[in-house]
Design a protein around this motif. Structure first.
Motif, mmCIF file in Angstrom:
data_model
loop_
_atom_site.group_PDB
_atom_site.id
_atom_site.type_symbol
_atom_site.label_atom_id
_atom_site.label_comp_id
_atom_site.label_asym_id
_atom_site.label_seq_id
_atom_site.Cartn_x
_atom_site.Cartn_y
_atom_site.Cartn_z
ATOM 1 N N GLU A 76 -13.756 54.161 12.219
ATOM 2 C CA GLU A 76 -12.710 54.997 12.821
ATOM 3 C C GLU A 76 -11.592 55.300 12.069
ATOM 4 O O GLU A 76 -10.509 56.490 12.618
ATOM 5 N N LYS A 77 -11.471 55.198 10.596
ATOM 6 C CA LYS A 77 -10.034 54.749 10.396
ATOM 7 C C LYS A 77 -8.678 55.051 10.469
ATOM 8 O O LYS A 77 -8.186 55.494 10.124
ATOM 9 N N THR A 78 -9.107 53.750 11.540
ATOM 10 C CA THR A 78 -8.213 53.126 12.034
ATOM 11 C C THR A 78 -7.624 52.025 11.892
ATOM 12 O O THR A 78 -8.751 50.870 12.266
ATOM 13 N N VAL A 79 -6.222 51.447 12.011
ATOM 14 C CA VAL A 79 -5.977 50.218 11.953
ATOM 15 C C VAL A 79 -4.804 49.615 13.167
ATOM 16 O O VAL A 79 -4.481 51.205 13.793
ATOM 17 N N TYR A 80 -4.942 48.402 14.076
ATOM 18 C CA TYR A 80 -4.701 48.227 15.334
ATOM 19 C C TYR A 80 -3.554 47.384 15.359
ATOM 20 O O TYR A 80 -3.953 46.424 14.358
ATOM 21 N N LEU A 81 -2.101 47.522 15.497
ATOM 22 C CA LEU A 81 -1.184 45.963 15.885
ATOM 23 C C LEU A 81 -1.707 45.782 17.656
ATOM 24 O O LEU A 81 -0.870 46.142 18.219
ATOM 25 N N GLN A 82 -2.176 44.278 18.175
ATOM 26 C CA GLN A 82 -1.681 44.404 19.411
ATOM 27 C C GLN A 82 -0.840 43.470 19.814
ATOM 28 O O GLN A 82 -0.660 42.463 19.043
ATOM 29 N N MET A 83 0.146 43.896 20.165
ATOM 30 C CA MET A 83 1.292 42.856 20.003
ATOM 31 C C MET A 83 1.775 42.204 21.794
ATOM 32 O O MET A 83 1.642 43.658 22.959
ATOM 33 N N ASN A 84 1.006 40.996 22.186
ATOM 34 C CA ASN A 84 1.709 40.620 23.805
ATOM 35 C C ASN A 84 3.319 39.509 23.156
ATOM 36 O O ASN A 84 3.791 39.730 22.278
ATOM 37 N N SER A 85 2.987 39.271 24.548
ATOM 38 C CA SER A 85 4.625 38.428 25.166
ATOM 39 C C SER A 85 5.736 38.922 23.743
ATOM 40 O O SER A 85 6.370 38.229 23.340
ATOM 41 N N LEU A 86 5.915 40.496 24.116
ATOM 42 C CA LEU A 86 7.123 40.989 23.587
ATOM 43 C C LEU A 86 8.703 40.642 23.911
ATOM 44 O O LEU A 86 8.693 40.482 24.998
ATOM 45 N N GLN A 87 9.585 40.468 23.578
ATOM 46 C CA GLN A 87 10.125 39.987 23.021
ATOM 47 C C GLN A 87 11.317 40.798 22.341
ATOM 48 O O GLN A 87 11.207 41.614 21.901
ATOM 49 N N LEU A 88 12.389 40.980 22.667
ATOM 50 C CA LEU A 88 13.995 41.857 22.613
ATOM 51 C C LEU A 88 14.252 41.967 21.328
ATOM 52 O O LEU A 88 14.238 43.471 20.755
ATOM 53 N N GLU A 89 13.867 40.961 20.331
ATOM 54 C CA GLU A 89 13.548 41.288 18.786
ATOM 55 C C GLU A 89 12.682 41.526 17.959
ATOM 56 O O GLU A 89 12.580 42.221 16.834
ATOM 57 N N ASP A 90 11.968 42.299 18.941
ATOM 58 C CA ASP A 90 10.466 42.625 18.760
ATOM 59 C C ASP A 90 10.718 44.620 18.489
ATOM 60 O O ASP A 90 9.981 44.925 17.531
ATOM 61 N N THR A 91 11.657 44.577 19.711
ATOM 62 C CA THR A 91 12.346 46.273 19.636
ATOM 63 C C THR A 91 12.442 46.269 17.606
ATOM 64 O O THR A 91 13.396 45.709 17.600
ATOM 65 N N ALA A 92 12.262 47.500 17.269
ATOM 66 C CA ALA A 92 11.715 48.492 15.721
ATOM 67 C C ALA A 92 10.908 49.736 15.963
ATOM 68 O O ALA A 92 10.597 50.015 16.077
ATOM 69 N N VAL A 93 11.051 50.320 14.250
ATOM 70 C CA VAL A 93 9.860 51.238 14.214
ATOM 71 C C VAL A 93 9.184 50.580 13.412
ATOM 72 O O VAL A 93 9.663 49.589 12.479
ATOM 73 N N TYR A 94 7.944 50.504 13.857
ATOM 74 C CA TYR A 94 6.766 50.318 12.728
ATOM 75 C C TYR A 94 6.410 51.321 12.440
ATOM 76 O O TYR A 94 6.110 51.470 13.070
ATOM 77 N N TYR A 95 5.805 51.004 11.339
ATOM 78 C CA TYR A 95 5.296 51.174 10.378
ATOM 79 C C TYR A 95 3.928 51.111 9.641
ATOM 80 O O TYR A 95 3.133 49.445 9.362
ATOM 81 N N CYS A 96 3.335 52.326 9.706
ATOM 82 C CA CYS A 96 2.229 51.845 8.779
ATOM 83 C C CYS A 96 2.114 51.888 7.456
ATOM 84 O O CYS A 96 2.443 52.699 7.053
ATOM 85 N N ALA A 97 0.836 51.113 6.725
ATOM 86 C CA ALA A 97 0.928 51.152 5.058
ATOM 87 C C ALA A 97 -0.751 50.980 5.096
ATOM 88 O O ALA A 97 -0.925 49.909 5.555
#
Length: 121
Positions: A76-97
């Motif tokens: 599928e030419k796709t990469v994933y990021l499963q994020m669990n138990s999110l915390q306030l400090e996880d607030t951000a712009v997330y970039y794929c590279a």
């Protein structure tokens, strides 16, 4: 040449989950290592997680170990990021590279435009 487009960001309450996706264009996606980075408000961009071309070598930043999982689907030419138990400090712009396996965590060759993740209390 690889073009990357992230999706899946949004607003979530602390303790919740989100799954980010990064769709890649280009015929050579499967040869690249892939990674996620993030940049929080007033902070420098930081490494989050990386995965090699075959998916059998994964690195995670200490701050996300046990909570975030990176994976990829070369068909599928796709990469994933499963994020669990999110915390306030996880607030951000997330970039794929995308880049070489030996430099993906320091000097990726290609970047996406980013997707905003906001964690509320």
């Amino acid at each position: 040449q690889v073009q990357l487009v992230e999706s899946g960001g949004g607003l979530v309450q602390a303790g919740g989950s989100l799954r980010l996706s990064c769709a890649a264009s280009g015929r050579t996606f499967s040869i690249y290592a892939m990674a996620w980075f993030r940049q929080g408000p007033g902070k420098e961009r930081e490494f989050v997680a990386s995965i090699n071309w075959s998916g059998d070598s994964i690195f995670n930043a200490d701050s996300v170990k046990g909570r975030f999982t990176i994976s990829r689907d070369n068909t599928e030419k796709t990469v994933y990021l499963q994020m669990n138990s999110l915390q306030l400090e996880d607030t951000a712009v997330y970039y794929c590279a995308a880049g070489r396996g030996d430099t993906i965590r320091s000097r990726p060759d290609y970047w996406g435009q980013g997707t905003q993740v906001t964690v509320s209390s």
